[in-house]
Scaffold this motif. Structure first.
Motif, PDB file in Angstrom:
ATOM      1  N   LYS A 261       0.840  -1.213   0.000  1.00 42.79           N
ATOM      2  CA  LYS A 261       0.000   0.000   0.000  1.00 42.79           C
ATOM      3  C   LYS A 261       0.871   1.257   0.000  1.00 42.79           C
ATOM      4  N   THR A 271       0.996  -1.399 -11.036  1.00 38.64           N
ATOM      5  CA  THR A 271       0.007  -2.478 -11.064  1.00 38.64           C
ATOM      6  C   THR A 271       0.546  -3.775 -10.444  1.00 38.64           C
ATOM      7  N   MET A 274      -0.268  -3.379  -6.898  1.00 35.29           N
ATOM      8  CA  MET A 274      -1.717  -3.487  -6.738  1.00 35.29           C
ATOM      9  C   MET A 274      -2.175  -4.939  -6.818  1.00 35.29           C
ATOM     10  N   ILE A 277      -1.433  -6.549  -3.598  1.00 35.63           N
ATOM     11  CA  ILE A 277      -2.415  -6.129  -2.597  1.00 35.63           C
ATOM     12  C   ILE A 277      -3.650  -7.029  -2.684  1.00 35.63           C
ATOM     13  N   GLY A 278      -4.093  -7.273  -3.915  1.00 41.18           N
ATOM     14  CA  GLY A 278      -5.227  -8.171  -4.097  1.00 41.18           C
ATOM     15  C   GLY A 278      -4.937  -9.567  -3.588  1.00 41.18           C
ATOM     16  N   TYR A 281      -5.024  -9.611   0.176  1.00 38.66           N
ATOM     17  CA  TYR A 281      -6.405  -9.616   0.665  1.00 38.66           C
ATOM     18  C   TYR A 281      -7.033 -11.004   0.505  1.00 38.66           C
ATOM     19  N   SER A 289     -12.334  -6.846  -0.724  1.00 35.10           N
ATOM     20  CA  SER A 289     -11.213  -5.912  -0.846  1.00 35.10           C
ATOM     21  C   SER A 289     -10.279  -6.334  -1.981  1.00 35.10           C
ATOM     22  N   ARG A 292     -11.791  -5.229  -5.265  1.00 38.05           N
ATOM     23  CA  ARG A 292     -11.614  -3.793  -5.514  1.00 38.05           C
ATOM     24  C   ARG A 292     -10.208  -3.504  -6.043  1.00 38.05           C
ATOM     25  N   SER A 293      -9.233  -4.155  -5.446  1.00 34.40           N
ATOM     26  CA  SER A 293      -7.857  -3.930  -5.876  1.00 34.40           C
ATOM     27  C   SER A 293      -7.642  -4.390  -7.309  1.00 34.40           C
ATOM     28  N   TYR A 294      -8.142  -5.570  -7.634  1.00 38.01           N
ATOM     29  CA  TYR A 294      -7.969  -6.085  -9.000  1.00 38.01           C
ATOM     30  C   TYR A 294      -8.697  -5.209 -10.023  1.00 38.01           C
ATOM     31  N   GLU A 296      -9.282  -2.083  -9.807  1.00 37.09           N
ATOM     32  CA  GLU A 296      -8.525  -0.836  -9.985  1.00 37.09           C
ATOM     33  C   GLU A 296      -7.411  -1.031 -11.023  1.00 37.09           C
TER      34      GLU A 296
END
Length: 429
Positions: A261, A271, A274, A277-278, A281, A289, A292-294, A296
């Motif tokens: 993050k 990316t 990101m 991050i996915g 989660y 969550s 949402r990350s994917y 984005e």
């Protein structure tokens, strides 16, 4: 011995072969097992048995500072034009008669001259004579350490570089060399030396990589090194990525998530961060969550088939099978030769079987379940055409064999291949 200097047995060929090796960039792991060249180090004496030279005869009590200055001027002219053999006698005359230390630099000039003439034995005579008189003279420690290292005499080189880092604690190159020498001697002090390198240059990704490698070699946890490197400069994205990935692979998802993050704050369109991050989660079972990350990422890279597949996987885990299939279809349209979407679709079908079985009042394995497993196997067979997924896909194909309709099943069901169970109605849409 050459007439212009105290070279006792030329090692010039060996000297330059090893010098070339010293310039080649290698990881420490690659250096393990490298054969020693020339004389075994255990038999090497760091300091020559004798430091006397033919030039000792020039010592005289009648030589004054003016004459020393004249000789220095003459030597400087020869040295400037790389006429080292002509410069050497003048330098020795100065050393033999300088009682004030005014011409201390001549030791370094002589060492460099002999090095340029490929006479390492003579370099050692000069530097060790100089160190007897000037034990804190860094330049002489450098020449002694450098030449010992080039000749593969690690144990002799180490004390010289230890002296150098003591006198020049902010000089990164000396710490780098010392870490390398310790490592060659299998001395755990290599860790501390390499930590100093990272401390002096926290943005050096290669230095951090080497520190992790050294720590692993000596049985310590490299994650500590990666974390400390990151903490030294939390704005360095390369170091942050290395630490966060390592934390993720270690299963430290919350730590990994926090760092990724931070990376996205520094680079909003990173990316890769990101995606991690996915994945973090997902691993923490925070599926919304992760979605949402994917999603984005798709706003930045709308044709990212891998991310479409990851989204499909999550919808499959959420039992939203129609949506999962729609993302698989999108991924296949974008990258028809990619095996990942087919792997994911196979997993979606398998998840559907588990979901439908759990909804039944009786725990019964039905013919329709077998048909859905058959669909999953077909997807894995498609995935196997991609070399990147061939092995895993074939393994899954084999695992599903016992769960497929038998010939007897097909006969009894009149070769029906479409599930009738309302739980699988989405498949026929």
């Amino acid at each position: 011995m050459k007439k212009n200097g105290p070279a006792f047995g030329s090692l010039s060929k060996l000297f330059f072969v090893l010098f070339l090796f010293s310039l080649v960039g290698m990881s420490y792991a690659q250096l393990e097992g490298l054969e020693k060249f020339g004389v075994k180090e255990d038999t090497v004496k760091c300091i020559p048995d004798s430091l006397t030279t033919p030039y000792d005869k020039f010592k005289s009590d009648s030589i004054g500072q003016q004459q020393l200055g004249i000789w220095y001027s003459l030597a400087r002219e020869e040295y400037k034009y790389k006429n080292y053999q002509r410069a050497i006698p003048y330098y020795w005359k100065i050393l033999e008669n300088d009682t004030t230390g005014r011409f201390k630099v001549v030791y370094a000039k002589l060492a460099e001259s002999y090095y340029s003439l490929n006479e390492p034995d003579s370099v050692f005579i000069v530097v060790y004579r100089g160190l007897e008189k000037y034990p804190d003279y860094s330049t002489l420690h450098y020449w002694a350490g450098f030449v010992h290292d080039v000749l593969g005499q690690t144990k002799c080189a180490i004390p010289q570089y230890e002296a150098l880092v003591k006198e020049n604690p902010q000089e990164k190159s000396y710490w780098e060399k010392l870490a390398y020498l310790y490592y060659k001697e299998n001395d755990p002090k290599a860790i501390q030396a390499q930590q100093k390198v990272v401390e002096l240059e926290p943005g050096n990704v290669e230095a951090s990589r080497l520190l992790a490698e050294i720590m692993t070699h000596f049985g310590e946890d490299p994650l500590k090194a990666l974390e400390q490197t990151y903490l030294n400069d939390t704005t360095n994205v390369d170091n942050a990525m290395r630490y966060a990935k390592a934390a993720f692979e270690r299963g430290l998802y919350e730590k990994s998530l926090k760092v990724f993050k931070q990376i996205v704050k520094l680079e909003p369109k990173n990316t890769t961060a990101m995606e991690y991050i996915g994945r973090d989660y997902e691993s923490l079972n925070q599926l919304q969550s992760a979605l949402r990350s994917y999603k984005e990422i798709l706003q930045i890279e709308p044709k990212n088939a891998k991310v479409m597949s990851l989204i499909a996987s999550i919808y499959g885990r959420l039992n939203e099978f129609v949506t999962a299939r729609s993302y698989v279809d999108k991924a296949i349209r974008v990258a028809p030769g990619d095996g990942l979407p087919y792997m994911i679709m196979g997993e979606v079908y398998e998840n559907a079987v588990t979901y439908c079985q759990n909804k039944r009042t009786k725990d019964k394995f039905t013919y329709d379940d077998k048909l859905v497993y058959r669909l999953a196997q077909e997807e894995y067979k498609k995935a196997a055409k991609d070399p990147n997924y061939e092995s895993d896909a074939k393994r899954r194909v084999t695992q599903l064999e016992p769960l497929l309709p038998t010939k007897e099943d097909l006969f009894m069901q009149k070769n029906r291949l479409t599930p009738k169970d309302p739980c699988y109605s989405w498949i026929n849409k």
